[in-house]
Every structure is written in structure tokens, then in C-alpha cells.
Write an enzyme that holds these catalytic residues in place. Structure first.
Site, PDB file in Angstrom:
ATOM      1  N   ASP A  64      51.583  -5.704  62.869  1.00  0.00           N
ATOM      2  CA  ASP A  64      50.657  -6.102  61.806  1.00  0.00           C
ATOM      3  C   ASP A  64      51.491  -6.309  60.551  1.00  0.00           C
ATOM      4  OD1 ASP A  64      48.682  -6.064  59.685  1.00  0.00           O
ATOM      5  OD2 ASP A  64      47.295  -5.158  61.113  1.00  0.00           O
TER       6      ASP A  64
ATOM      7  N   SER B 183      34.440 -14.160  68.499  1.00  0.00           N
ATOM      8  CA  SER B 183      33.285 -13.833  67.662  1.00  0.00           C
ATOM      9  C   SER B 183      32.057 -14.587  68.157  1.00  0.00           C
ATOM     10  CB  SER B 183      33.598 -14.249  66.229  1.00  0.00           C
ATOM     11  OG  SER B 183      32.425 -14.244  65.451  1.00  0.00           O
TER      12      SER B 183
ATOM     13  N   ASN C 233      27.995  -7.957  65.117  1.00  0.00           N
ATOM     14  CA  ASN C 233      28.297  -7.480  63.756  1.00  0.00           C
ATOM     15  C   ASN C 233      28.789  -6.037  63.772  1.00  0.00           C
ATOM     16  OD1 ASN C 233      26.430  -9.824  63.509  1.00  0.00           O
ATOM     17  ND2 ASN C 233      26.669  -9.422  61.324  1.00  0.00           N
TER      18      ASN C 233
ATOM     19  N   TYR D 129      37.005 -20.935  59.878  1.00  0.00           N
ATOM     20  CA  TYR D 129      37.238 -19.647  60.542  1.00  0.00           C
ATOM     21  C   TYR D 129      36.626 -19.670  61.949  1.00  0.00           C
ATOM     22  CZ  TYR D 129      35.718 -15.007  62.030  1.00  0.00           C
ATOM     23  OH  TYR D 129      35.430 -13.908  62.791  1.00  0.00           O
TER      24      TYR D 129
ATOM     25  N   LYS E 168      38.324 -19.539  65.984  1.00  0.00           N
ATOM     26  CA  LYS E 168      37.967 -18.682  67.121  1.00  0.00           C
ATOM     27  C   LYS E 168      37.689 -19.560  68.340  1.00  0.00           C
ATOM     28  CE  LYS E 168      38.203 -14.654  65.160  1.00  0.00           C
ATOM     29  NZ  LYS E 168      39.315 -13.771  65.510  1.00  0.00           N
TER      30      LYS E 168
HETATM   31  C1  UD1 Z   1      29.648 -12.936  59.161  1.00  0.00           C
HETATM   32  C2  UD1 Z   1      30.213 -14.283  59.427  1.00  0.00           C
HETATM   33  C3  UD1 Z   1      30.697 -14.339  60.849  1.00  0.00           C
HETATM   34  C4  UD1 Z   1      31.753 -13.275  61.063  1.00  0.00           C
HETATM   35  C5  UD1 Z   1      31.186 -11.914  60.687  1.00  0.00           C
HETATM   36  C6  UD1 Z   1      32.295 -10.895  60.672  1.00  0.00           C
HETATM   37  C7  UD1 Z   1      29.045 -15.831  57.913  1.00  0.00           C
HETATM   38  C8  UD1 Z   1      28.097 -16.985  57.832  1.00  0.00           C
HETATM   39  N1  UD1 Z   1      29.234 -15.320  59.142  1.00  0.00           N
HETATM   40  O1  UD1 Z   1      28.536 -12.715  60.029  1.00  0.00           O
HETATM   41  O2  UD1 Z   1      31.229 -15.612  61.132  1.00  0.00           O
HETATM   42  O3  UD1 Z   1      32.192 -13.274  62.397  1.00  0.00           O
HETATM   43  O4  UD1 Z   1      30.626 -11.951  59.374  1.00  0.00           O
HETATM   44  O5  UD1 Z   1      31.763  -9.634  60.489  1.00  0.00           O
HETATM   45  O6  UD1 Z   1      29.607 -15.406  56.935  1.00  0.00           O
HETATM   46  N2  UD1 Z   1      23.611 -10.347  53.748  1.00  0.00           N
HETATM   47  C9  UD1 Z   1      22.905 -10.100  52.599  1.00  0.00           C
HETATM   48  N3  UD1 Z   1      23.585  -9.698  51.483  1.00  0.00           N
HETATM   49  C10 UD1 Z   1      24.938  -9.513  51.483  1.00  0.00           C
HETATM   50  C11 UD1 Z   1      25.666  -9.757  52.666  1.00  0.00           C
HETATM   51  C12 UD1 Z   1      24.961 -10.174  53.778  1.00  0.00           C
HETATM   52  O7  UD1 Z   1      21.686 -10.275  52.554  1.00  0.00           O
HETATM   53  O8  UD1 Z   1      25.493  -9.160  50.429  1.00  0.00           O
HETATM   54  C13 UD1 Z   1      22.876 -10.746  54.962  1.00  0.00           C
HETATM   55  C14 UD1 Z   1      23.311 -12.086  55.529  1.00  0.00           C
HETATM   56  O9  UD1 Z   1      22.623 -13.142  54.916  1.00  0.00           O
HETATM   57  C15 UD1 Z   1      22.981 -11.901  57.009  1.00  0.00           C
HETATM   58  C16 UD1 Z   1      23.203 -10.413  57.243  1.00  0.00           C
HETATM   59  O10 UD1 Z   1      23.128  -9.793  55.957  1.00  0.00           O
HETATM   60  O11 UD1 Z   1      21.625 -12.201  57.251  1.00  0.00           O
HETATM   61  C17 UD1 Z   1      24.549 -10.095  57.867  1.00  0.00           C
HETATM   62  O12 UD1 Z   1      25.563 -10.719  57.079  1.00  0.00           O
HETATM   63  P1  UD1 Z   1      27.127 -10.409  57.297  1.00  0.00           P
HETATM   64  O13 UD1 Z   1      27.353  -8.968  57.306  1.00  0.00           O
HETATM   65  O14 UD1 Z   1      27.878 -11.223  56.293  1.00  0.00           O
HETATM   66  O15 UD1 Z   1      27.418 -10.927  58.757  1.00  0.00           O
HETATM   67  P2  UD1 Z   1      27.142 -12.374  59.415  1.00  0.00           P
HETATM   68  O16 UD1 Z   1      26.816 -13.408  58.412  1.00  0.00           O
HETATM   69  O17 UD1 Z   1      26.185 -12.195  60.535  1.00  0.00           O
END
Ligand code: UD1
Length: 337
Positions: free
Chosen positions: A32, A125, A180, A150, A154
Site C-alpha cells: 500500500d 462494486s 455499502n 470510478y 471497476k
Molecule cells: C457510493 C458510490 C458508489 C461507491 C460507494 C462506496 C455514488 C453515486 N455512489 O454509493 O459508487 O461504490 O459509495 O462506498 O457516490 N446520502 C445522504 N447524505 C450524505 C451522504 C449520502 O443523504 O451526506 C445518501 C445518498 O444519497 C444515498 C445513501 O445516502 O441514498 C448512501 O450514500 P453513500 O453512502 O454515498 O453510498 P452510495 O451512493 O450508495
């Protein structure tokens, strides 16, 4: 026992996987370059497991450095995590993403081939399912149609490794498609340590809880879901790590290319996560609603059948445990490592 090389082993999922591999009795070598992680993570892996895991601060795109590792160690299997992972950043600097994420896989497999090591578990992913609408996502669902560089890296890495196997059927390739990953090791010694303002939900929530950030923005309240917020398949990072141990076991006994989802199979909305976190920790999370985030889908969760069949693995830990462990890590390390 033979050795497993873990690239990106100082990162969030990599460090938890190293702990699980060591707990399962494997010898682990980590490569790493610490470009998005800290050496402290390596010290903590050592302190949790009591093991002298070998560490090389090498860049995995560099074949000369990789050669040194394969010459010194009898590597039998590689778990390949090393790569860049921020969706938004990948849109801003696509070339950096394509260079690092593709070149690392190409350099690694070229060196592996020279040393006759043909077992690889790749950190993919659920993002490869792109805008596919049908949930739960099964591994046979169409992939591609990605929304950012990104995600394409993948997808392309899956393609590269599939073609490597096609050229030589002795290769054993396992493509793990994560949903997630959240939470932390129960000791609170290792966990997710994002640089700057977190992009992902859980680290944002824990940083609000610890007082580093004021309020959680909730992206979208008008999705066609139970409460209007996005639904995701959250999986405890220790479950995910144990999934890798099963994948390594399968990889060394098997041939072929297998794409396998690692998820819990359950979907929770952003508001459900928020409430579960408040209940598990007793902390209130101030929040506000804002427009949808570009590229987000309404609902994403895994079909877990293939993982159960092929890996004999299933996620065990519930949302409460994910919240408690995420909070424990943040509380013990308010500023990260
Ligand atoms: C995101 C990435 C995905 C990646 C993964 C890694 C995007 C579009 N997708 O997944 O490609 O493999 O992270 O862990 O970025 N949310 C909020 N407020 C926040 C942050 C998130 O409401 O401050 C919501 C998002 O809109 C979503 C959910 O929480 O509905 C999960 O979000 P997040 O944790 O960022 O994961 P993903 O978007 O599913």
C-alpha cells in the site's frame, strides 16, 4: 501456510480484511503506497492480531516494486483493493482514475503471471450494475451503463480479469461486488477515515455525532421509496471482511471467473439509518433535506443467493451493530488515525 498479498491493505476494507485473514490463520503481506491511508492502520492491524504482518509501502502500478514482493514471498493468492475510490473526484480527474485503477490491475497480473500465481480476488462494486432498475441485483443482471469514471474502472477491471482467464483457464478470478460497507472492527482500533468532508452516508453521520460537522444533508426526499429517501444495502465491514476469507479459500481451490455480490440482502432508507443510529448511540443527528445527488439511484440491494451457495457465506451483523461499531470507532478516534 502460504502467503496472501493484500494490495491496499491499509485502507478501510483492506485493513479489516487483513485482520480477518490473519484471524483465519493466513499469512498476510500488504502492499500500500499510503496515498489515501495511514501507516497507523498497519500498526493497529498488528496490535489487534498480535501478528507481524509484512508491509511494503509500494505503488501497485510499479512492476519493479511488485517483482520484489513476489521474489521474496511465496504468494499463493492476491486480494486486490488498491485503487482510487471517490466518485465525485473521478468525474473531475478521469485520467488519474483510469491510470491508477487500470494500471494497478495490469501491472499486478503481469507480475503474477511471471511468478505463476494465478489466483486473484478483486475488489469490485455494485456500482457496475449502473442504472439497472431491477432489485435485488443478481449477478446475472446487466452491467455497464455506469455513471462515472470510478464505476467504469471497476467495470473495466472486471473485463480485464475475465479476459486474462480466457487466455489461460488456469486463472482463478473472483470479482466481489460490494454493496455499502459500513461500521468498524469491534475494538474501535480500525475504521473508515475519509480525507476531508465525507462523501458517504455513515462517516458523515458519525462526524455529525462527534461534533465535527453540524448537520447531515439528506439527498432527496422524493424517491419512490417507503419514506422518500434512498434505500441501500448496508453491510458490516467485518461481514464483508469475512466474505473475503471465504473468497480466498474458494479462489485457491477453484478455476474460472466468478462475480459474487457481497451485501446483506436488506434495504434500509437513509431515514431508517438515521433513526437506527440515534437509537443505538443515544446521539441526536440534526439533518436537513436537499435535492437528489446526481448519479444516485432510488433503491439498491443485493441478491445474496450466489454468495451463500458459492462462498457458504452470509452477512451476520444487523444495522444496530453497524451503528454501534461505527460510533465506537469515531468516538475513540475523533480525528481519525
Ligand atoms: C457510493 C458510490 C458508489 C461507491 C460507494 C462506496 C455514488 C453515486 N455512489 O454509493 O459508487 O461504490 O459509495 O462506498 O457516490 N446520502 C445522504 N447524505 C450524505 C451522504 C449520502 O443523504 O451526506 C445518501 C445518498 O444519497 C444515498 C445513501 O445516502 O441514498 C448512501 O450514500 P453513500 O453512502 O454515498 O453510498 P452510495 O451512493 O450508495
Amino acid at each position: 501456510m502460504f502467503e496472501v498479498l493484500v494490495t491496499g491493505g491499509a485502507g478501510y476494507i483492506g485493513s479489516h480484511t487483513c485482520v480477518s485473514l490473519l484471524d483465519a490463520g493466513f499469512s498476510v503481506v500488504i502492499a500500500d503506497d499510503l496515498s489515501n491511508s495511514k501507516f497507523e492502520a498497519i500498526s493497529r492491524i498488528r496490535s489487534i492480531t498480535g501478528n507481524k504482518v509484512t508491509f511494503y509501502p509500494y505503488d501497485v502500478t510499479d512492476e519493479i516494486e511488485l517483482e520484489k514482493i513476489f521474489t521474496r514471498h511465496s504468494i499463493r493468492c492476491v486480494v486486490h483493493f488498491a485503487g482510487k475510490k471517490a466518485v465525485g473526484e473521478s468525474v473531475e480527474m478521469p485520467l488519474e482514475y483510469y491510470r491508477t485503477n487500470l494500471l494497478s490491475t495490469i501491472s499486478l497480473t503481469r507480475v503474477m503471471k511471471r511468478h505463476n500465481v494465478k489466483n486473484i480476488v478483486f475488489s469490485s462494486s455494485a456500482t457496475v450494475y449502473g442504472n439497472s432498475k431491477k432489485v435485488p441485483y443478481s449477478e446475472t443482471a446487466p452491467t455497464g451503463n455506469c455513471t462515472n469514471p470510478y464505476a467504469w474502472t471497476k467495470w473495466m477491471n472486471e473485463r480485464i480479469l475475465t479476459d486474462v482467464h480466457r487466455s489461460d483457464p488456469d486463472w482463478s478470478v473472483i470479482l466481489l461486488r460490494y454493496f455499502n460497507p459500513v461500521g468498524a472492527h469491534p475494538s474501535g482500533q480500525i475504521g473508515e477515515d475519509p480525507l476531508g468532508i465525507p462523501n458517504n452516508l455513515f462517516p458523515y453521520v458519525t462526524q455529525v455525532a462527534v461534533g465535527k460537522l453540524d448537520r447531515l444533508p439528506i439527498f432527496g426526499s422524493d424517491y419512490p421509496t417507503k419514506d422518500g429517501t434512498g434505500v441501500r444495502d448496508f453491510i458490516h465491514v467485518m461481514d464483508l471482511a469475512e466474505g473475503h476469507v471465504s473468497a480466498v479459500r474458494k479462489c485457491i481451490q477453484d478455476y474460472g471467473v466468478h462475480a459474487i455480490n457481497l451485501g446483506s440482502g436488506k434495504g434500509y432508507s437513509v431515514l431508517e439509518v438515521l433513526h437506527a443510529f440515534e437509537e443505538a448511540t443515544g446521539k441526536e443527528i440534526p439533518h436537513y433535506f436537499c435535492p437528489r445527488r446526481e448519479g444516485d439511484v432510488a433503491v439498491s440491494y443485493a441478491s445474496t443467493k450466489k454468495a451463500a451457495q458459492e462462498l457458504r457465506w452470509r452477512a451476520q451483523r444487523d444495522l444496530r451493530e453497524m451503528c454501534q461499531d461505527a460510533w465506537n470507532w469515531q468516538k475513540l478516534n475523533p480525528l481519525g488515525y
